[in-house]
Structures are given as structure tokens and as C-alpha cells.
Design an enzyme around this catalytic site. Structure first.
Site, PDB file in Angstrom:
ATOM      1  N   ASN A  58       0.824  -1.210   0.000  1.00 44.15           N
ATOM      2  CA  ASN A  58       0.000   0.000   0.000  1.00 44.15           C
ATOM      3  C   ASN A  58       0.855   1.255   0.000  1.00 44.15           C
ATOM      4  OD1 ASN A  58      -2.082  -1.771   0.155  1.00 44.15           O
ATOM      5  ND2 ASN A  58      -2.486  -1.468   2.332  1.00 44.15           N
ATOM      6  N   HIS A 116       5.954  -0.655  -2.648  1.00 41.65           N
ATOM      7  CA  HIS A 116       5.459  -0.002  -3.866  1.00 41.65           C
ATOM      8  C   HIS A 116       5.500   1.522  -3.776  1.00 41.65           C
ATOM      9  CE1 HIS A 116       3.032  -3.799  -5.300  1.00 41.65           C
ATOM     10  NE2 HIS A 116       4.329  -3.916  -5.471  1.00 41.65           N
ATOM     11  N   THR A 168      -4.805  -8.942   0.129  1.00 41.45           N
ATOM     12  CA  THR A 168      -4.215  -8.741  -1.206  1.00 41.45           C
ATOM     13  C   THR A 168      -4.697  -9.834  -2.151  1.00 41.45           C
ATOM     14  OG1 THR A 168      -2.155  -8.592  -2.489  1.00 41.45           O
ATOM     15  CG2 THR A 168      -2.039  -9.816  -0.427  1.00 41.45           C
TER      16      THR A 168
END
Ligand code: APR
Length: 233
Positions: free
Chosen positions: A92, A109, A176
Site C-alpha cells: 500500500n 510499492h 491482497t
């Protein structure tokens, strides 16, 4: 489950869903309203920087209106009270884990509240809008971009993550879909090195078959219950 001391947790958009942030896939997901290739690739940034910057400005602004939920709070409690090794790897780009108080955290990320210089790789905290061609304070180039790992780019800290996966004895995946590699392959790596594996997700994910145990339900219920179990051991 066997005795364990060293835990790696992977989180995805599902853990922030009950805070009011949209997930990516499925009805109402971010990728329903946008084509990934228009807003989340290096080519998109080169072709239409205004669109890409605006997409992440809106998402950064949305963070101000939301708060961590019971699942983030439970993981922060685990971080505070678990005496063994722990690494929470999040896909996230929101800041809800750290706002809940989690310290042993890594954003693979990128982060919405950070800007990255495309010229010198400097990363700088960035709370507000980020117009294209904003100059970098470190090198002066008008090259600041959202600090988001686009499709086709290498996620952050992969070596550290691989080391943690090889050393852990429990790997837990929360919220996820298991649609995006390399994160989707972490369960296989952890299993390869002998870890127990647990999935906590609203519905079976793409990788459900790889997990030793799968619990289905909302993260806001499943995660606090699991953390209670772990800390009661
Ligand atoms: N509790 C638990 N799980 C939930 C909840 C909830 N309240 N709500 C949704 N989920 C689950 C969904 O069932 C789905 O399996 O969370 C998952 C979210 O999946 P995605 O939207 O695909 O998000 P994620 O897996 O984090 O995406 C991975 O894709 O586009 C990229 O870079 C982006 O980091 C992102 C990556």
C-alpha cells in the site's frame, strides 16, 4: 501451527478498505475507473505527466479524510508487543500503518506522501499536491514525480524482503488479491524456506492454494482476532 518467532506480514489494499480507501481490482476498484497503463507506468508519466500527477494528487488528498482501522491498530499492537522478529511489508502507498503506530514497516510499492526525483533518485516527504516539473531540492532538476513504483519498475528493498522471507517461520498475507508479482510470489518463497503460511482475506485470492491456512472475512475482524491469538501464545 508449529512454534514460531520470526514473522513476515504482507499487506495489500484490502487492509485499508474498511478505512474507506478503494482497492484496485473488483467492483468500484481503482482499476475499474482507470486503465493501469494510463496512470501507473513510466510510459504514462512520459506521455501525460499532468494526468498521472493529478491521479496521485487526488489519492494523496483522500488520505486526509481517512483513518487507520482496527486491522492497522492490531498490527501496530503486534509490532509493539511481539518480542520476536517482525517485518510488515506493505504494497500500500497510503500511510495508515504508520499512522496506527507501526514501526517495523517497509513500503515496497512507494508512498503517496513522498516525492521521487527522476534525475537524482532523492526521495523527499511530500504532503500536498505535486505539479509536474516541480524542482528537486537536492539537485535542482525540475523532475519530481510521485514516489510510486509503476508497473515495469523494481519494487523497493527486494533484497531485504527476500532475506526476511528466507528467515521467517511464519508468513501472513492480509488483504491482497495475489495478482501482482513479485509480492504474489512471497508465499512460495516463504514456503520454500520452510515457513508456515496464513492468508487473511475477504475472499479466496489468486494464491490461496499456496497457503497452509486461509481465513476468509473482513480484515477489521480477522486481524485483531489473529493478533490476540499470537500474543496469547
Ligand atoms: N478485508 C480483507 N480483505 C479485503 C477487504 C477487507 N475489508 N476488502 C477487500 N479485500 C480483499 C479483496 O478481496 C482482494 O482480494 O483485498 C484484496 C485487494 O486486492 P487488490 O485490489 O488487487 O489490491 P492489492 O492486492 O493490494 O494490489 C496489489 O496492484 O495495482 C497494483 O500496485 C498496486 O499495490 C497494488 C498491487
Amino acid at each position: 501451527m508449529a512454534d514460531y518467532r520470526n514473522i513476515v506480514i504482507l499487506t495489500g489494499a484490502g487492509i485499508s478498505a474498511e478505512s474507506g480507501l478503494a482497492t484496485f481490482r473488483g467492483p468500484g476498484g481503482l482499476w475499474e475507473g482507470h486503465r493501469v497503463e494510463d496512470v501507473c507506468t513510466p510510459e504514462a508519466l512520459a506521455h501525460d505527466p499532468a494526468l498521472v500527477h493529478r491521479f496521485y494528487d487526488l489519492r494523496r488528498a483522500a488520505l486526509a479524510a481517512v483513518a487507520p482501522n482496527a486491522a492497522h491498530a492490531a498490527l501496530a499492537r503486534l509490532d509493539a508487543e511481539w518480542p520476536g522478529e517482525l517485518l510488515i511489508v506493505t504494497q500500500n502507498v497510503d500511510d495508515l500503518h504508520e499512522r496506527a503506530g507501526t514501526g517495523r514497516l517497509l513500503h515496497m510499492h512507494g508512498e503517496l506522501t513522498s516525492a521521487l526525483c527522476a534525475a537524482c533518485d532523492a526521495r523527499v516527504s511530500w504532503p500536498g499536491d505535486l505539479p509536474p516539473k516541480t524542482p528537486c531540492a537536492a539537485c535542482g532538476a525540475p523532475a519530481l514525480r510521485p514516489d510510486i513504483v509503476f508497473f515495469g519498475e523494481m519494487p523497493y528493498q527486494m533484497e531485504r524482503i527476500e532475506r526476511a522471507l528466507a528467515a521467517c517461520d511464519l508468513f501472513v498475507s492480509i488483504g491482497t488479491s495475489g495478482a501482482v508479482y513479485p509480492a504474489a510470489g512471497f508465499v512460495q518463497t516463504a514456503r520454500h524456506y520452510g515457513a508456515e503460511t496464513l492468508e487473511l482475506n475477504l475472499e479466496p485470492s489468486g494464491g490461496s492454494g499456496w497457503f497452509g491456512e486461509s481465513r476468509l472475512g473482513p480484515a477489521g475482524v480477522l486481524v485483531p482476532a489473529w493478533v490476540d491469538e499470537v500474543l496469547a501464545r
